[in-house]
Write an enzyme that holds these catalytic residues in place. Structure first.
Site, mmCIF file in Angstrom:
data_model
loop_
_atom_site.group_PDB
_atom_site.id
_atom_site.type_symbol
_atom_site.label_atom_id
_atom_site.label_comp_id
_atom_site.label_asym_id
_atom_site.label_seq_id
_atom_site.Cartn_x
_atom_site.Cartn_y
_atom_site.Cartn_z
ATOM 1 N N GLU A 154 -86.775 -107.032 -109.783
ATOM 2 C CA GLU A 154 -88.004 -106.014 -110.029
ATOM 3 C C GLU A 154 -88.697 -106.227 -111.392
ATOM 4 O O GLU A 154 -89.737 -106.224 -111.413
ATOM 5 C CB GLU A 154 -87.387 -104.674 -109.822
ATOM 6 C CG GLU A 154 -87.090 -104.399 -108.354
ATOM 7 C CD GLU A 154 -86.714 -102.676 -107.965
ATOM 8 O OE1 GLU A 154 -85.386 -102.653 -108.594
ATOM 9 O OE2 GLU A 154 -87.013 -101.876 -107.448
ATOM 10 N N ALA B 140 -79.948 -102.983 -111.938
ATOM 11 C CA ALA B 140 -79.743 -101.927 -112.688
ATOM 12 C C ALA B 140 -78.283 -101.612 -112.912
ATOM 13 O O ALA B 140 -77.375 -101.948 -112.126
ATOM 14 C CB ALA B 140 -80.498 -100.474 -111.750
ATOM 15 N N GLY C 153 -82.787 -104.453 -109.904
ATOM 16 C CA GLY C 153 -83.768 -104.005 -110.927
ATOM 17 C C GLY C 153 -83.927 -105.357 -111.786
ATOM 18 O O GLY C 153 -85.094 -105.579 -112.511
ATOM 19 N N GLU D 5 -80.282 -103.518 -102.847
ATOM 20 C CA GLU D 5 -80.012 -102.008 -102.873
ATOM 21 C C GLU D 5 -79.697 -101.619 -101.501
ATOM 22 O O GLU D 5 -78.666 -100.425 -101.635
ATOM 23 C CB GLU D 5 -81.269 -101.121 -103.400
ATOM 24 C CG GLU D 5 -81.673 -101.466 -104.720
ATOM 25 C CD GLU D 5 -82.427 -102.477 -105.098
ATOM 26 O OE1 GLU D 5 -82.466 -103.764 -104.240
ATOM 27 O OE2 GLU D 5 -82.757 -102.990 -106.291
HETATM 28 N N1 COA Z 1 -74.277 -102.915 -112.862
HETATM 29 C C1 COA Z 1 -73.151 -102.717 -113.438
HETATM 30 N N2 COA Z 1 -72.309 -103.691 -113.753
HETATM 31 C C2 COA Z 1 -72.592 -104.824 -113.265
HETATM 32 C C3 COA Z 1 -73.825 -105.187 -112.490
HETATM 33 C C4 COA Z 1 -74.530 -104.003 -112.179
HETATM 34 N N3 COA Z 1 -75.708 -104.182 -111.541
HETATM 35 N N4 COA Z 1 -73.579 -106.481 -111.851
HETATM 36 C C5 COA Z 1 -72.748 -106.861 -112.639
HETATM 37 N N5 COA Z 1 -71.861 -106.025 -113.306
HETATM 38 C C6 COA Z 1 -70.709 -106.500 -114.059
HETATM 39 C C7 COA Z 1 -69.349 -106.324 -113.135
HETATM 40 O O1 COA Z 1 -68.882 -105.063 -112.770
HETATM 41 C C8 COA Z 1 -68.386 -107.175 -113.853
HETATM 42 O O2 COA Z 1 -67.987 -106.103 -115.005
HETATM 43 P P1 COA Z 1 -66.549 -106.072 -115.306
HETATM 44 O O3 COA Z 1 -66.122 -107.618 -115.922
HETATM 45 O O4 COA Z 1 -66.263 -104.976 -116.293
HETATM 46 O O5 COA Z 1 -65.819 -105.833 -114.129
HETATM 47 C C9 COA Z 1 -69.404 -108.112 -114.581
HETATM 48 O O6 COA Z 1 -70.599 -107.444 -114.402
HETATM 49 C C10 COA Z 1 -69.316 -109.438 -113.953
HETATM 50 O O7 COA Z 1 -69.678 -109.279 -112.617
HETATM 51 P P2 COA Z 1 -68.742 -109.877 -111.316
HETATM 52 O O8 COA Z 1 -69.310 -108.939 -110.192
HETATM 53 O O9 COA Z 1 -67.300 -109.766 -111.935
HETATM 54 O O10 COA Z 1 -69.354 -111.259 -111.151
HETATM 55 P P3 COA Z 1 -69.202 -112.186 -110.062
HETATM 56 O O11 COA Z 1 -69.719 -113.559 -110.308
HETATM 57 O O12 COA Z 1 -68.059 -112.195 -109.133
HETATM 58 O O13 COA Z 1 -70.394 -111.701 -109.019
HETATM 59 C C11 COA Z 1 -72.574 -110.743 -108.821
HETATM 60 C C12 COA Z 1 -71.720 -111.703 -109.158
HETATM 61 C C13 COA Z 1 -74.081 -110.809 -109.244
HETATM 62 C C14 COA Z 1 -73.001 -111.205 -107.092
HETATM 63 C C15 COA Z 1 -71.995 -109.387 -108.807
HETATM 64 O O14 COA Z 1 -71.987 -108.944 -110.056
HETATM 65 C C16 COA Z 1 -72.702 -108.258 -107.954
HETATM 66 O O15 COA Z 1 -72.970 -108.291 -106.781
HETATM 67 N N6 COA Z 1 -73.565 -107.215 -109.019
HETATM 68 C C17 COA Z 1 -74.353 -106.351 -108.381
HETATM 69 C C18 COA Z 1 -75.611 -106.542 -107.812
HETATM 70 C C19 COA Z 1 -76.213 -105.465 -107.352
HETATM 71 O O16 COA Z 1 -76.182 -105.067 -106.534
HETATM 72 N N7 COA Z 1 -77.501 -105.053 -108.133
HETATM 73 C C20 COA Z 1 -78.428 -104.147 -107.727
HETATM 74 C C21 COA Z 1 -78.036 -102.987 -108.543
HETATM 75 S S1 COA Z 1 -79.164 -101.526 -108.001
#
Ligand code: COA
Length: 260
Positions: free
Chosen positions: A115, A66, A112, A135
């Site tokens: 999910e 999400a 999400g 989460e």
């Molecule tokens: N919500 C909002 N933005 C998200 C996102 C999320 N769930 N997951 C990734 N993004 C965005 C990042 O903020 C980044 O945006 P920016 O370039 O404007 O800063 C872009 O997507 C790329 O992500 P980034 O984190 O730079 O990539 P990465 O390869 O370093 O890491 C992940 C990849 C998936 C490990 C990391 O993005 C992450 O941990 N995301 C969140 C996962 C999460 O907790 N999901 C559950 C949400 S309830």
């Protein structure tokens, strides 16, 4: 219909929905959830579409969760509403759709995103896919059905561990847990999903819709799966698809289902 956050491609009898926010790793913001809900409802109402494939754009993510930026300052009331609305609008809708939905997990499927993949009727992953429910690392719990569907798919103990540790598993581990049905190189992911969709589309779409309902009934606390199966089984006998399927068998030819 035109959308801003998703792409919908119809190549009857198969439709592919691609979540298209690659710069945000296809994170599910409010608009994307709304658009997905509309697209799934429209495709389900289109009798030419027999199977839907759901995937993410780019090579990195199916859906990374999400959109965290949208709910970071929510109150208790807003948090509850977010989960209730999303579950109804998208996750329950997909699970109960009468058109089969295959999740083509092409990279990260987190929170999400996992999910949503678990709401689909089954899942195929590319070998670079990574899945998890992180989460609790954000101080919240899965709110789009993850605490229910993950134990249903992989068992309570494994689900508890994944949720509590907030860890990710790779595609091979997901395969061994039964979370995904197949793992293939990324370049072959859509090809395999389309092949499976083709097989599904050769069968009676009416019978498949009844089968989805009966299977799902067994996982709901307010319904009896066996009773639902009996009812759905009986209803099949009144369909043109049943007449065609049985007649074609007896005439030793391939069935051409009218989908009615
Ligand atoms: N919500 C909002 N933005 C998200 C996102 C999320 N769930 N997951 C990734 N993004 C965005 C990042 O903020 C980044 O945006 P920016 O370039 O404007 O800063 C872009 O997507 C790329 O992500 P980034 O984190 O730079 O990539 P990465 O390869 O370093 O890491 C992940 C990849 C998936 C490990 C990391 O993005 C992450 O941990 N995301 C969140 C996962 C999460 O907790 N999901 C559950 C949400 S309830």
């Amino acid at each position: 219909m035109s959308y801003n956050n998703i792409l919908v491609e119809e190549t009857s009898p198969v439709a592919t929905i691609t979540i298209n926010r690659p710069n945000k790793l296809n994170a599910l913001n409010r608009d994307t959830i709304q658009e997905l809900s509309e697209a799934f409802s429209d495709l389900d109402a289109n009798s030419d579409i027999k199977t839907i494939i759901l995937t993410g754009s780019g090579e990195k993510a199916f859906v990374a969760g999400a959109d965290i930026s949208e709910f970071a300052d929510f109150s208790v009331k807003q948090g509850g509403k977010l989960a209730a609305k999303g579950q109804k609008l998208l996750f329950d809708l997909v699970e109960n759709l009468s058109t089969p939905v295959i999740a083509a997990i092409n990279g990260f499927a987190l929170g999400g995103g996992l999910e949503l993949a678990m709401s689909c009727h089954f899942r195929v992953a590319s070998d670079n896919a990574r899945m998890g429910l992180p989460e609790v690392s954000l101080g919240v719990i899965p709110g789009y059905g993850g605490t229910q569907r993950l134990p249903q798919l992989i068992g309570k103990g494994r689900a508890m561990e994944l949720i509590m540790t907030a860890s990710m598993i790779n595609a091979e581990q997901a395969l061994s847990y039964g979370l995904v049905n197949h793992v293939v190189p990324q370049g072959e992911l859509l090809e395999l999903c389309e092949k499976l969709a083709g097989k599904i589309s050769n069968n009676s779409s009416v019978a498949i819709g009844h089968a989805i309902k009966a299977v799902n009934a067994g996982f709901k606390h307010d319904s009896n799966g066996y009773a639902s199966e009996i009812k759905a089984f009986g209803e099949c006998f009144g369909t043109a698809d049943f007449k065609e399927g049985t007649t074609a068998f007896l005439e030793k030819r391939k069935a051409d289902f009218p989908g009615e």
